[in-house]
Write an enzyme that holds these catalytic residues in place. Structure first.
Site, PDB file in Angstrom:
ATOM      1  N   TYR A   1       0.840  -1.193   0.000  1.00 39.65           N
ATOM      2  CA  TYR A   1       0.000   0.000   0.000  1.00 39.65           C
ATOM      3  C   TYR A   1       0.882   1.253   0.000  1.00 39.65           C
ATOM      4  O   TYR A   1       1.652   1.489   0.929  1.00 39.65           O
ATOM      5  CB  TYR A   1      -0.928   0.027   1.206  1.00 39.65           C
TER       6      TYR A   1
ATOM      7  N   SER B   1     -13.337  -4.206  -0.053  1.00 38.80           N
ATOM      8  CA  SER B   1     -14.150  -3.454  -1.027  1.00 38.80           C
ATOM      9  C   SER B   1     -15.641  -3.698  -0.809  1.00 38.80           C
ATOM     10  O   SER B   1     -16.368  -4.069  -1.737  1.00 38.80           O
ATOM     11  CB  SER B   1     -13.761  -3.817  -2.458  1.00 38.80           C
ATOM     12  N   PRO B   2     -16.151  -3.480   0.407  1.00 35.21           N
ATOM     13  CA  PRO B   2     -17.563  -3.761   0.686  1.00 35.21           C
ATOM     14  C   PRO B   2     -18.554  -2.825   0.004  1.00 35.21           C
ATOM     15  O   PRO B   2     -19.757  -3.070   0.058  1.00 35.21           O
ATOM     16  CB  PRO B   2     -17.641  -3.619   2.216  1.00 35.21           C
TER      17      PRO B   2
ATOM     18  N   GLY C   1     -17.908  -4.959  -9.287  1.00 30.40           N
ATOM     19  CA  GLY C   1     -16.833  -5.345 -10.190  1.00 30.40           C
ATOM     20  C   GLY C   1     -15.513  -5.371  -9.444  1.00 30.40           C
ATOM     21  O   GLY C   1     -15.457  -5.538  -8.223  1.00 30.40           O
ATOM     22  N   PHE C   2     -14.439  -5.193 -10.185  1.00 31.86           N
ATOM     23  CA  PHE C   2     -13.104  -5.150  -9.575  1.00 31.86           C
ATOM     24  C   PHE C   2     -12.643  -3.700  -9.575  1.00 31.86           C
ATOM     25  O   PHE C   2     -12.026  -3.219 -10.508  1.00 31.86           O
ATOM     26  CB  PHE C   2     -12.132  -6.033 -10.357  1.00 31.86           C
TER      27      PHE C   2
ATOM     28  N   GLU D   1     -14.501  -1.112 -10.000  1.00 33.25           N
ATOM     29  CA  GLU D   1     -15.146  -0.356 -11.077  1.00 33.25           C
ATOM     30  C   GLU D   1     -15.885   0.863 -10.545  1.00 33.25           C
ATOM     31  O   GLU D   1     -16.139   1.816 -11.282  1.00 33.25           O
ATOM     32  CB  GLU D   1     -16.112  -1.263 -11.844  1.00 33.25           C
TER      33      GLU D   1
END
Length: 306
Positions: free
Chosen positions: A52, A216-217, A221-222, A224
């Site tokens: 990160y 990513s809650p 998509g990934f 998106e």
């Protein structure tokens, strides 16, 4: 904040984890305010990874929280290793050990509460992972171990050699990315929702006392975009807003409460650096959706019931 036990351990952790992937988007004062607000909200579990910000996020966090022994006693630190961005995934003993030492240096601490292996390495040697984990545990540098983005057989392969319990598995999961839930509902059906893409990882983690940490809650998509307020999901937002109105909270709160309602006792990782959004996420710990509310949101996202 409400807590759960992490995996099979006795470690009590907040049901909402604070992801620090974007902390490098804040200036020094903003980072300090964000971290302090999280602590005031009882959100003292901080999730990191060595990639990160190319490591800068861990450094920024340590400065923002003014890391010292007293501070360290009151927080829970998790980080991840195993990715060389754009080059390879690396679960070699040498990489795990070197990465952990670098993580500890950046975070200005002597130990991690949890270390996760970030993404599956096709060339993994379980014996090497076991040697690394044993050394990290015996030296006191890491207290608990887990994985990220792994399916049941990949975890079983590690467990062939690794003696420490796998306590967490960080997986992509949201209302719109819920295949690990929908494939269980649509077993033996001839539709795309029945496709098992992860080897029944949800049930596996429940059976083996592994805490699922949804990442990513709010994303569809990934990476998106965020589904909340998006014109791509009008029915979903209508359903979420209706439930939010009943509970007198924001749509953000309901999106996290939807995950927390699942009996798997998940621990969502929140990635927003917005203080008000963080507060809204924490409020989800005090809300339990009804079965009707949970399924109304599930259906509104386009998920089907056979």
């Amino acid at each position: 904040m409400r807590t759960i036990k992490l995996g099979s351990t006795a470690l009590e952790v907040p049901v909402v984890a604070v992801g620090c992937m974007r902390i490098n988007s804040l200036d020094k004062a903003g980072a300090e305010r964000f971290v302090q607000t999280a602590l005031e909200q009882g959100a003292n579990f901080f999730d990191h990874a060595d990639i990160y910000g190319a490591g800068t996020c861990e450094e920024i966090f340590a400065e923002a929280i003014h890391m010292n022994d007293s501070v360290r006693e009151n927080i829970i630190l998790q980080s991840k290793c195993g990715i060389k961005p754009g080059v390879m995934f690396d679960f070699s003993k040498e990489h795990i050990l070197a990465s952990t030492d670098a993580i500890l240096k950046r975070l200005k601490t002597d130990y991690l509460d949890i270390l996760l292996l970030h993404r599956p390495d096709a060339l993994v040697e379980p014996d090497e992972v076991a040697e690394a984990f044993d050394r990290l545990e015996s030296s006191g540098k890491v207290r608990h171990f887990g994985v990220s983005n792994q399916n049941p057989m990949q975890i079983e392969l590690l467990k062939k050699s690794v003696k420490q319990p796998i306590v967490a598995n960080q997986l992509q999961l949201s209302i719109t990315n819920a295949n690990m839930i929908s494939n269980g509902i649509n077993v033996n059906m001839e539709n795309s929702s029945a496709i098992n893409r992860d080897g029944s990882i949800l049930d596996y983690c429940r059976l083996n006392d592994i805490t699922i940490q949804p990442w990513s809650p709010f994303q569809y998509g990934f990476f998106e975009g965020v589904f909340l307020g998006s014109d791509k999901f009008p029915e979903l937002n209508k359903a979420i807003d209706e439930v939010a109105g009943k509970h007198d909270v924001s749509n953000t709160t309901i999106a996290i409460a939807w995950l927390l309602r699942h009996p798997a006792k998940m621990q969502p990782v929140i990635g927003s650096m917005n203080i008000e959004r963080l507060k809204d996420c924490v409020k989800a710990a005090d809300i339990t959706l009804t079965r009707d509310e949970w399924y109304s949101i599930y259906r509104a996202a386009g998920n089907i019931l056979p």
